[in-house]
Design an enzyme around this catalytic site. Structure first.
Site, PDB file in Angstrom:
ATOM      1  N   GLU A   1       0.714   3.994   1.701  1.00 52.82           N
ATOM      2  CA  GLU A   1       1.120   4.503   3.017  1.00 52.82           C
ATOM      3  C   GLU A   1       2.367   3.775   3.512  1.00 52.82           C
ATOM      4  OE1 GLU A   1      -3.509   4.369   3.116  1.00 52.82           O
ATOM      5  OE2 GLU A   1      -1.875   3.278   2.141  1.00 52.82           O
TER       6      GLU A   1
ATOM      7  N   CYS B   1      -6.446   1.791   5.254  1.00 57.23           N
ATOM      8  CA  CYS B   1      -6.930   0.531   5.815  1.00 57.23           C
ATOM      9  C   CYS B   1      -6.425   0.381   7.256  1.00 57.23           C
ATOM     10  CB  CYS B   1      -6.468  -0.649   4.952  1.00 57.23           C
ATOM     11  SG  CYS B   1      -4.709  -1.038   5.097  1.00 57.23           S
TER      12      CYS B   1
ATOM     13  N   CYS C   1      -2.474  -0.324   7.546  1.00 61.68           N
ATOM     14  CA  CYS C   1      -1.702   0.888   7.280  1.00 61.68           C
ATOM     15  C   CYS C   1      -1.870   1.893   8.419  1.00 61.68           C
ATOM     16  CB  CYS C   1      -2.102   1.514   5.954  1.00 61.68           C
ATOM     17  SG  CYS C   1      -1.488   0.603   4.525  1.00 61.68           S
TER      18      CYS C   1
ATOM     19  N   HIS D   1       0.830  -1.205   0.000  1.00 64.75           N
ATOM     20  CA  HIS D   1       0.000   0.000   0.000  1.00 64.75           C
ATOM     21  C   HIS D   1       0.866   1.257   0.000  1.00 64.75           C
ATOM     22  CE1 HIS D   1      -3.877  -2.067   1.692  1.00 64.75           C
ATOM     23  NE2 HIS D   1      -3.437  -2.607   0.562  1.00 64.75           N
TER      24      HIS D   1
END
Length: 159
Positions: free
Chosen positions: A73, A99, A102, A71
Site C-alpha cells: 500500500e 495494517c 498503511c 508494504h
C-alpha cells in the site's frame, strides 16, 4: 455471449498478479490504486530500491515483524507521489486487509474505499479508523469462471 469480468474482480486480479513480484515470502501482497476505473499506481511488498531483499538475505525482525520491506500500500502511494499523481478520491484494491500504519497513510492520502481479498489480521483499530473516516471496505472474491474462461481460451490458442 461471453460475460466480461466486473471491474472489482478485474482490479483485484491485477493486485493478485502484482503480489507475485513481492520480495518477502512471509506475505506476498499486491495493491492497485484506482481512480474512475483507471489504474493510477501499483505496489507490492519489497525492500527499499537497491537494498537487499528478504528472499535473498533473510528477514529483518523487530518485535516479531519483518521490517525489511515496505508494504504494498505504501509502495503504491509512493509511486503516485514520485510521478505527481493525486491519490485523492481513489480506491485501493489490496490482496490482504491493510495494517494500521498503511490504513492511516491511505486515509491521509484521500483513499475513499478499501477493497481487499484476504482477511489478514483484521485489526479492530483499522476497522474503527475506517468507520471514523467514513471509508467503506469490502472483501472482493474472484469468480473462478473468469479464470477458467481465460485458461480455456489460452489452451485453445495453443492448438
Amino acid at each position: 455471449m461471453r460475460k466480461r469480468i466486473p471491474w472489482k474482480q478485474y482490479f483485484m486480479m491485477q493486485a493478485l498478479v502484482i503480489a507475485q513480484r513481492s520480495t518477502c515470502d512471509r506475505a506476498l501482497v499486491g495493491s492497485v490504486l484506482v481512480k474512475a476505473n483507471r489504474i493510477i499506481g501499483t505496489g507490492y511488498n519489497g525492500s527499499v530500491s537497491g537494498e537487499a531483499h528478504c528472499d535473498d538475505v533473510g528477514h529483518q525482525f523487530v518485535d516479531g515483524h519483518c521490517v525489511r520491506t515496505i508494504h504494498s500500500e505504501m509502495n503504491s502511494l509512493i509511486q503516485c507521489a514520485r510521478n505527481g499523481v493525486s491519490t485523492d478520491n481513489t480506491e485501493i484494491y489490496v490482496t490482504h486487509f491493510p495494517c494500521y500504519n498503511c490504513s492511516k497513510a491511505l486515509m491521509q492520502a484521500g483513499i475513499k474505499k478499501v477493497n481487499y481479498y484476504f482477511d489478514y489480521h483484521d485489526n479492530p483499530l483499522v476497522i474503527d479508523l475506517l468507520k471514523d473516516c467514513e471509508v467503506p471496505y469490502e472483501q472482493i472474491k474472484i469468480n473462478r469462471q473468469y479464470v477458467e474462461q481465460l485458461a480455456h481460451k489460452l489452451e485453445n490458442a495453443e492448438n
